[in-house]
Design a protein around this motif. Structure first.
Motif, PDB file in Angstrom:
ATOM      1  N   UNK A 458       0.783  -1.154  -0.080  1.00 17.42           N
ATOM      2  CA  UNK A 458      -0.081   0.093   0.010  1.00 17.42           C
ATOM      3  C   UNK A 458       0.718   1.122  -0.042  1.00 17.42           C
ATOM      4  N   UNK A 459       2.006   1.344  -0.467  1.00 16.14           N
ATOM      5  CA  UNK A 459       3.020   2.092  -0.556  1.00 16.14           C
ATOM      6  C   UNK A 459       2.412   3.239  -1.607  1.00 16.14           C
ATOM      7  N   UNK A 460       2.455   4.445  -1.349  1.00 13.40           N
ATOM      8  CA  UNK A 460       1.719   5.479  -2.274  1.00 13.40           C
ATOM      9  C   UNK A 460       2.342   5.376  -3.659  1.00 13.40           C
ATOM     10  N   UNK A 461       3.432   5.030  -4.021  1.00 12.50           N
ATOM     11  CA  UNK A 461       3.610   4.702  -5.534  1.00 12.50           C
ATOM     12  C   UNK A 461       3.240   3.505  -6.085  1.00 12.50           C
ATOM     13  N   UNK A 462       2.448   2.488  -5.181  1.00  9.63           N
ATOM     14  CA  UNK A 462       1.890   1.484  -5.834  1.00  9.63           C
ATOM     15  C   UNK A 462       0.377   1.772  -5.853  1.00  9.63           C
ATOM     16  N   UNK A 463      -0.119   2.561  -5.378  1.00  8.53           N
ATOM     17  CA  UNK A 463      -1.490   2.711  -5.190  1.00  8.53           C
ATOM     18  C   UNK A 463      -2.357   2.953  -6.719  1.00  8.53           C
ATOM     19  N   UNK A 464      -3.472   2.659  -6.968  1.00  6.37           N
ATOM     20  CA  UNK A 464      -4.172   2.792  -8.036  1.00  6.37           C
ATOM     21  C   UNK A 464      -4.142   4.236  -8.288  1.00  6.37           C
ATOM     22  N   UNK A 465      -4.455   4.883  -9.432  1.00  2.00           N
ATOM     23  CA  UNK A 465      -4.804   6.083  -9.654  1.00  2.00           C
ATOM     24  C   UNK A 465      -5.996   6.656  -8.736  1.00  2.00           C
ATOM     25  N   UNK A 466      -7.126   6.067  -8.699  1.00  2.00           N
ATOM     26  CA  UNK A 466      -8.219   6.571  -7.911  1.00  2.00           C
ATOM     27  C   UNK A 466      -7.888   6.803  -6.347  1.00  2.00           C
ATOM     28  N   UNK A 467      -7.213   5.541  -5.938  1.00  2.00           N
ATOM     29  CA  UNK A 467      -6.879   5.670  -4.285  1.00  2.00           C
ATOM     30  C   UNK A 467      -5.763   6.716  -4.121  1.00  2.00           C
ATOM     31  N   UNK A 468      -4.716   6.986  -5.176  1.00  2.00           N
ATOM     32  CA  UNK A 468      -3.695   7.922  -5.022  1.00  2.00           C
ATOM     33  C   UNK A 468      -4.401   9.311  -4.766  1.00  2.00           C
ATOM     34  N   UNK A 469      -5.520   9.625  -5.546  1.00  4.19           N
ATOM     35  CA  UNK A 469      -5.919  10.863  -5.741  1.00  4.19           C
ATOM     36  C   UNK A 469      -6.705  11.176  -4.351  1.00  4.19           C
ATOM     37  N   UNK A 470      -7.331  10.122  -3.781  1.00  2.00           N
ATOM     38  CA  UNK A 470      -8.089  10.176  -2.569  1.00  2.00           C
ATOM     39  C   UNK A 470      -6.970  10.393  -1.515  1.00  2.00           C
ATOM     40  N   UNK A 471      -5.966   9.597  -1.453  1.00  2.00           N
ATOM     41  CA  UNK A 471      -5.020   9.712  -0.332  1.00  2.00           C
ATOM     42  C   UNK A 471      -4.234  11.242  -0.495  1.00  2.00           C
ATOM     43  N   UNK A 472      -4.269  12.101  -1.650  1.00  2.00           N
ATOM     44  CA  UNK A 472      -3.373  13.234  -1.652  1.00  2.00           C
ATOM     45  C   UNK A 472      -4.273  14.397  -1.689  1.00  2.00           C
ATOM     46  N   UNK A 473      -5.418  14.102  -1.155  1.00  2.00           N
ATOM     47  CA  UNK A 473      -6.540  15.278  -1.021  1.00  2.00           C
ATOM     48  C   UNK A 473      -7.342  15.110   0.276  1.00  2.00           C
ATOM     49  N   UNK A 474      -6.643  15.760   1.293  1.00  2.00           N
ATOM     50  CA  UNK A 474      -6.899  15.691   2.754  1.00  2.00           C
ATOM     51  C   UNK A 474      -8.450  15.882   3.009  1.00  2.00           C
ATOM     52  N   UNK A 475      -9.034  15.255   3.757  1.00  2.00           N
ATOM     53  CA  UNK A 475     -10.408  15.478   4.113  1.00  2.00           C
ATOM     54  C   UNK A 475     -11.525  14.783   3.129  1.00  2.00           C
ATOM     55  N   UNK A 476     -11.051  14.362   1.993  1.00  2.00           N
ATOM     56  CA  UNK A 476     -11.891  13.778   0.912  1.00  2.00           C
ATOM     57  C   UNK A 476     -12.537  12.568   1.314  1.00  2.00           C
ATOM     58  N   UNK A 477     -11.644  11.649   1.763  1.00  2.00           N
ATOM     59  CA  UNK A 477     -12.051  10.400   2.092  1.00  2.00           C
ATOM     60  C   UNK A 477     -12.221  10.131   3.586  1.00  2.00           C
ATOM     61  N   UNK A 478     -13.534   9.915   4.001  1.00  3.37           N
ATOM     62  CA  UNK A 478     -14.018   9.704   5.690  1.00  3.37           C
ATOM     63  C   UNK A 478     -14.317   8.216   5.755  1.00  3.37           C
ATOM     64  N   UNK A 479     -13.800   7.566   6.647  1.00  2.00           N
ATOM     65  CA  UNK A 479     -13.993   6.325   6.966  1.00  2.00           C
ATOM     66  C   UNK A 479     -14.253   6.061   8.582  1.00  2.00           C
ATOM     67  N   UNK A 480     -15.322   5.632   8.801  1.00  2.00           N
ATOM     68  CA  UNK A 480     -15.898   5.400   9.980  1.00  2.00           C
ATOM     69  C   UNK A 480     -16.556   4.032  10.429  1.00  2.00           C
ATOM     70  N   UNK A 481     -15.914   3.586  11.642  1.00  2.00           N
ATOM     71  CA  UNK A 481     -16.641   2.247  11.971  1.00  2.00           C
ATOM     72  C   UNK A 481     -17.997   2.794  12.750  1.00  2.00           C
ATOM     73  N   UNK A 482     -19.111   1.983  12.401  1.00  2.00           N
ATOM     74  CA  UNK A 482     -20.314   2.252  12.784  1.00  2.00           C
ATOM     75  C   UNK A 482     -21.074   1.451  13.680  1.00  2.00           C
ATOM     76  N   UNK A 483     -20.226   0.390  14.224  1.00  2.00           N
ATOM     77  CA  UNK A 483     -20.746  -0.690  15.033  1.00  2.00           C
ATOM     78  C   UNK A 483     -19.932  -1.686  15.201  1.00  2.00           C
ATOM     79  N   UNK A 484     -20.374  -2.593  16.120  1.00  2.00           N
ATOM     80  CA  UNK A 484     -19.368  -4.046  16.372  1.00  2.00           C
ATOM     81  C   UNK A 484     -20.565  -5.217  16.680  1.00  2.00           C
ATOM     82  N   UNK A 485     -20.276  -6.452  16.144  1.00  2.00           N
ATOM     83  CA  UNK A 485     -21.239  -7.425  16.499  1.00  2.00           C
ATOM     84  C   UNK A 485     -20.605  -8.965  16.330  1.00  2.00           C
TER      85      UNK A 485
END
Length: 576
Positions: A458-485
């Protein structure tokens, strides 16, 4: 196009050109080096080559087995991409291009006599291998027998089964071979059809009868979508495990790796026989089974904004022949007689007999992972309407071991390490990997395709273009855990999550590149503004229980943070 890259194309061209008087001059790969002398040799493999009327994925895999090489070693031997070899294993009837046939011819012709003899025996056992568009019933058994003898993942499962059933080495292999010979593939396909008719509600209701009413603070997750839709699930949870609003970043996502205590997984004769039957059916149906490492949950402490706990490392084959059998046993019982299905479940009685055994994750094998509702911002459109989020739902493939042919959110994956046992223990690490694999096409991080040989996948140089775009733009990608079961169906731990991409530019740039991998039979998209259609989706009985859990928790959270892009009725939960 020939599936070769870089200098491989030049090497292959020279090999093909050799009959025209242009010998291959490269010694970069063993097969290509042999091409230079093929005209001077006696063709010691020519007698065996006469048995091959045309290479297919099946015969190429037989040659690999005869050479006793891994996918990576065989690819290097031929001078081709590992992905090509993996493709032969996935589709045994595939007919390689002419150029690839030449490479396989050369590899066979130059093989040492013992290798040629093993190859002849393998294809003789499988029958004469000729190109075909679809496998026949006659081909299924030889293919399975070939895999039984050569697949290291099946071999690992057999060794584990011998050890934990107290058998002499080799006993389980003979047991599986005997069961394989008796299997009727047509009947297995009919059973799969019967299983497909058992719906999510039936599973939840039967498990409710088996385990009874809630125990203390633990109970099954039930939610209401609007005023007229109620969804009952098999997910065991409690009030303080829900609505976690936990950002999946290191300061909040803090599962830690520790040494796993060995669970008592000794198998009696019945359990060992069912495990052997599972392996025989896996072979007969061509289902993928890869002995990858898995995180095993040993303890968990979750609260609002925080995930803590400990995990150890186990192996997938242990899970596949023990806890993963519970789903099939239950669904077969429901298909036979839903009214009495909860009374005749011997494996469940052994592995997961009551709520106490479900909750005591440190004393059993508890695998599982995260799954996420993915919401991607879209701009307003004169054709579609107002700005919204597109919500993605997958129909699971029949080739996966669990939740086959069910609806689920995407991505969904087992929590497992890649190369960094400690860092990969974070729930978010698995979700980011699954986004790359299941949404953006990174098959080099798919553990079912080949070994992981990259230090940092998952090094930045190996990421797909869409994922690299998300990683390079702070605040664009939001990931939350909503629960556990804890899923009563399988005993698995579930971390339902929500992935939100808030920049409309992402969909404009990359929406056409979002494509599910082999684990999905198809993708559906829904609008976050279409409450009526989402209500129908919640009522669909084709859901997996964990998928419905993640959908409802994700929609509930999206309604809180999505603003004007979201128009949904109230979603309320209870713990029964």
């Amino acid at each position: 196009m020939i599936p070769l890259a870089g200098p491989d194309v030049f090497h292959a061209f020279n090999c093909i050109a050799e009959p025209l008087g242009n010998p291959c001059v490269s010694d970069a790969h063993p097969v290509h080096e042999r091409c230079r002398s093929s005209a001077r040799t006696s063709g010691r493999g020519s007698g065996v080559r006469e048995l091959v009327t045309g290479w297919t994925g099946r015969t190429a895999c037989a040659l690999q087995a005869a050479l006793r090489m891994s996918n990576e070693a065989f690819a290097e031997h031929l001078g081709i991409a590992v992905r090509t070899v993996s493709g032969w294993h996935k589709k045994l009837t595939l007919v390689p291009k002419t150029e690839m046939q030449q490479l396989l011819d050369t590899a066979l012709e130059q093989a040492p006599p013992p290798v040629a003899a093993r190859f002849a025996q393998l294809i003789s056992d499988a029958g004469e291998a000729k190109p075909a568009d679809t496998p026949t019933d006659d081909q299924a058994a030889p293919d399975a027998e070939l895999r039984l003898g050569t697949d290291p993942n099946i071999g690992a499962a057999l060794e584990w089964l011998d050890e934990h059933a107290g058998r002499e080495p080799g006993t389980s292999r003979r047991d599986v071979a005997a069961r394989l010979a008796r299997l009727d593939v047509g009947e297995l396909q009919s059973r799969a059809s019967r299983r497909g008719r058992v719906d999510q509600r039936s599973v939840a209701q039967v498990l409710g009868r088996y385990y009874g009413e809630r125990t203390g603070s633990h109970g099954r997750y039930v939610a209401r979508f609007g005023s007229d839709t109620e969804a009952e699930t098999s997910i065991l949870t409690r009030a303080d495990w829900l609505d976690l609003e936990c950002p999946l970043i290191a300061s909040h996502d803090r599962l830690t790796i520790t040494r796993a205590a060995a669970a008592d997984l000794s198998l009696d004769d019945d359990a060992a026989g069912r495990a052997a039957q599972r392996l025989a059916e896996t072979l007969a149906m061509g289902t993928r089974l890869v002995d990858m490492p898995l995180y095993q949950l040993l303890g968990v402490d979750v609260s609002r904004g925080s995930i803590r706990g400990s995990v150890g490392v186990t192996r997938f084959v242990e899970y596949a022949v023990t806890m993963d059998l519970l789903e099939g046993e239950l669904i077969d019982a429901i298909a036979t007689d839903a009214g009495s299905a909860h009374t005749a479940l011997p494996l469940r009685d052994k592995y997961l007999p009551d709520i106490a055994s479900v909750v005591d994750v440190s004393s059993r094998l508890c695998a599982g992972g995260p799954l996420a509702l993915c919401a991607i911002a879209r701009p307003a459109s004169p054709f579609r309407g107002e700005a919204d989020y597109v919500l993605l739902v997958q129909e699971r493939s029949g080739n996966v071991l669990n939740a086959a042919r069910r609806l689920a959110v995407i991505p969904k994956g087992f929590h497992q390490p890649m190369t960094d046992l400690r860092a990969d223990a974070q729930v978010g690490a698995t979700l980011r990997r699954e986004m790359e694999e299941e949404l953006f096409g990174r098959d080099d991080i798919d553990s079912t395709v080949g070994d992981q040989r990259t230090a940092d996948p998952m090094h930045p140089s190996r990421l797909s273009e869409p994922m690299r775009w998300l990683m390079e733009k702070p605040g664009v990608l939001r990931m939350e855990c909503t629960g556990f079961g804890l899923n009563l169906l399988s005993g698995n731990f579930e971390f339902p999550s929500l992935i939100v991409i808030d920049d409309e530019e992402f969909w404009a740039r990359y929406g056409g590149r979002v494509e599910a991998n082999w684990e999905s039979a198809g993708l559906r998209q829904y609008s976050s503004l279409d409450g009526d259609l989402l209500g129908e989706l919640v009522r669909d009985v084709a859901w997996s229980n964990e998928g419905l859990f993640a959908l409802l928790q994700g929609l509930r959270r999206l309604g809180q943070i999505g603003g004007e892009r979201v128009s949904l009725p109230p979603i309320e939960w209870e713990v029964w």
